[in-house]
Scaffold this active site. Structure first.
Site, PDB file in Angstrom:
ATOM      1  N   ARG A 153      33.286  33.680  36.144  1.00 24.79           N
ATOM      2  CA  ARG A 153      32.900  35.026  35.729  1.00 24.79           C
ATOM      3  C   ARG A 153      32.059  34.883  34.463  1.00 24.79           C
ATOM      4  O   ARG A 153      32.242  33.936  33.697  1.00 24.79           O
ATOM      5  CB  ARG A 153      34.127  35.898  35.432  1.00 24.79           C
ATOM      6  N   LYS A 177      41.159  36.524  33.624  1.00 26.97           N
ATOM      7  CA  LYS A 177      41.736  37.839  33.356  1.00 26.97           C
ATOM      8  C   LYS A 177      43.193  37.711  32.932  1.00 26.97           C
ATOM      9  O   LYS A 177      43.924  36.888  33.465  1.00 26.97           O
ATOM     10  CB  LYS A 177      41.624  38.725  34.599  1.00 26.97           C
ATOM     11  N   HIS A 245      27.518  37.519  38.901  1.00 26.15           N
ATOM     12  CA  HIS A 245      28.446  37.658  40.025  1.00 26.15           C
ATOM     13  C   HIS A 245      27.833  37.126  41.320  1.00 26.15           C
ATOM     14  O   HIS A 245      28.554  36.640  42.201  1.00 26.15           O
ATOM     15  CB  HIS A 245      28.836  39.124  40.195  1.00 26.15           C
ATOM     16  N   ARG A 248      28.643  33.494  41.451  1.00 28.29           N
ATOM     17  CA  ARG A 248      30.070  33.306  41.752  1.00 28.29           C
ATOM     18  C   ARG A 248      30.325  33.551  43.236  1.00 28.29           C
ATOM     19  O   ARG A 248      31.054  32.794  43.888  1.00 28.29           O
ATOM     20  CB  ARG A 248      30.886  34.272  40.892  1.00 28.29           C
ATOM     21  N   HIS A 271      41.868  34.173  41.494  1.00 26.51           N
ATOM     22  CA  HIS A 271      42.302  35.452  42.046  1.00 26.51           C
ATOM     23  C   HIS A 271      43.821  35.516  42.140  1.00 26.51           C
ATOM     24  O   HIS A 271      44.458  34.544  42.546  1.00 26.51           O
ATOM     25  CB  HIS A 271      41.718  35.670  43.444  1.00 26.51           C
ATOM     26  N   TYR A 280      34.979  38.106  48.694  1.00 21.18           N
ATOM     27  CA  TYR A 280      33.922  37.198  48.285  1.00 21.18           C
ATOM     28  C   TYR A 280      33.408  36.317  49.418  1.00 21.18           C
ATOM     29  O   TYR A 280      32.321  35.783  49.356  1.00 21.18           O
ATOM     30  CB  TYR A 280      34.423  36.258  47.177  1.00 21.18           C
TER      31      TYR A 280
END
Length: 298
Positions: A153, A177, A245, A248, A271, A280
Site C-alpha cells: 500500500r 493497517k 493501488h 498492488r 488482508h 484483487y
C-alpha cells in the site's frame, strides 16, 4: 446554535480519541471519518440545530438525500453513512444515547470496481521511464520497484524505515493497517534499486531512519508518490489509470496467474479476510468457494 455546536465539538473530540486509541484506526482512516463527520455536523446544525443526542433517523435519511442531490457517488454516500454509523455506535457504547438513529438505514448498493491491471511489460516500461542519473530518479525507481514487487500500500511504502530492511534474509518488514506487521519477500532487483538509491544519498542523511526522503530530507507524502507514478505512466505512454493501488492489484493478479495460492497472496497483501483478497485477484465464485471451504474449521 453556539451551545449545540459546542456539544458536537466535545463529542467529536472524544470520538477521535476512541477511534485512534481504542479502535487503533490508521491516521488516514481517522482523517476520513472525521472529515465526513464534520460535513454531517454542518448539515445537522444548519437544518435542525440539535445536539448529537437529539439526532433522529429522519435527519440521517435527509442527509443521505442531500448527498444524492449534490451528485455524490454511491460509494461516497455509503462511506459517509458508514462514518455516521460509527459515530453513533460510539455514543451508544458509552451510554450517551439509547438507540442509534442510523442503525436501520441501508447504504446504497455499490458495485465493486476493479482497478486496471498492468502487464509485466507495462510495469517494466513504467519503471524504465525513470532516469537514474539523479538521486530523485534512483529513489523513484526503487519506490516503484518495491510498490510492485512487494504489493505494498502507498501508506506502507512511505512508512518504510531503514530498520525494516532485512536484505540479507531477503525480506522487508511492513507495517500495515492497525499497526499489524508482516514480512514480505523482496526481489533481488528491488534490493539492487534500493542499494543504488542509498549509495547516492547524502552522507548527512545516512542516520535518518526513514527510507524514502524528499528533497528536504523529510518523509514523502502519499500525494507525492501518486504524482511520481502519474508522471512515469505518462512518459511510458500508458493510457490506463495508474495509481499505487494499480501496482498492488497487478502484483496480486500476476501472482495468481503464475500459480500462487490465494492464501499465500492474502498473507503477502496483509488482508484480514480471504474475501478481501478475492477483490484483487478476479477469482471466480466457484474457485473462491472451494478455497474458503478448504480453510474453514471442521
Amino acid at each position: 446554535m453556539a451551545q449545540e455546536l459546542e456539544s458536537w465539538k466535545k463529542a467529536t473530540k472524544r470520538y477521535r480519541t476512541y477511534i485512534e486509541v481504542e479502535k487503533r484506526l490508521s491516521p488516514n482512516t481517522v482523517d476520513a471519518y472525521l472529515r465526513d463527520l464534520k460535513q454531517f455536523v454542518h448539515f445537522i446544525l444548519r437544518c435542525y440545530d440539535v445536539p448529537p443526542t437529539k439526532v433522529e433517523r429522519v435527519m440521517v435519511e435527509r442527509y443521505l438525500e442531500w448527498l444524492f442531490e449534490e451528485g455524490r457517488e454511491k460509494s461516497s454516500q455509503a462511506r459517509n453513512l458508514s462514518g455516521v454509523k460509527s459515530f453513533f455506535n460510539f455514543l451508544l457504547l458509552f451510554d450517551k444515547i439509547e438507540t442509534s438513529p442510523a442503525e436501520q438505514i441501508s447504504a446504497p448498493k455499490v458495485g465493486r470496481s476493479l482497478p486496471d491491471v498492468l502487464s509485466t511489460e507495462e510495469i517494466d516500461d513504467l519503471i524504465a521511464s525513470i532516469e537514474v542519473d539523479t538521486l530523485k530518479g534512483r529513489r523513484d525507481r526503487a519506490m516503484l520497484e518495491l510498490l510492485y514487487s512487494c504489493g505494498l500500500r502507498v501508506s506502507e511504502l512511505i512508512a518504510l524505515r531503514m530498520s525494516d530492511l532485512f536484505f540479507g534474509e531477503g525480506y522487508i518488514r511492513v507495517t500495515g493497517k492497525g499497526d499489524k506487521q508482516r514480512l514480505v519477500p523482496v526481489s533481488p532487483l528491488a534490493r539492487e534499486r534500493v542499494h543504488l538509491y542509498l549509495d547516492m544519498r547524502k552522507k548527512e542523511d545516512a542516520n535518518k531512519d526513514i527510507l524514502f526522503l524528499n528533497n528536504r530530507g523529510k518523509q514523502l507524502t502519499r500525494v507525492m508518490v501518486f504524482t511520481i507514478l502519474k508522471q512515469a505512466a505518462e512518459r511510458a505512454g500508458i493510457e490506463k489509470h495508474v495509481s499505487p493501488h494499480t501496482l498492488r492489484h497487478s502484483f496480486a493478479t500476476h501472482l495468481i496467474e503464475g500459480g500462487a495460492g490465494i492464501r499465500q497472496v492474502q498473507e503477502l497483501l496483509g488482508h484480514e479476510s480471504i474475501l478481501t483478497t478475492e477483490i484483487y485477484t478476479h477469482l471466480n465464485a466457484e474457485h473462491l468457494r472451494r478455497t474458503v471451504e478448504e480453510h474453514l474449521p471442521l
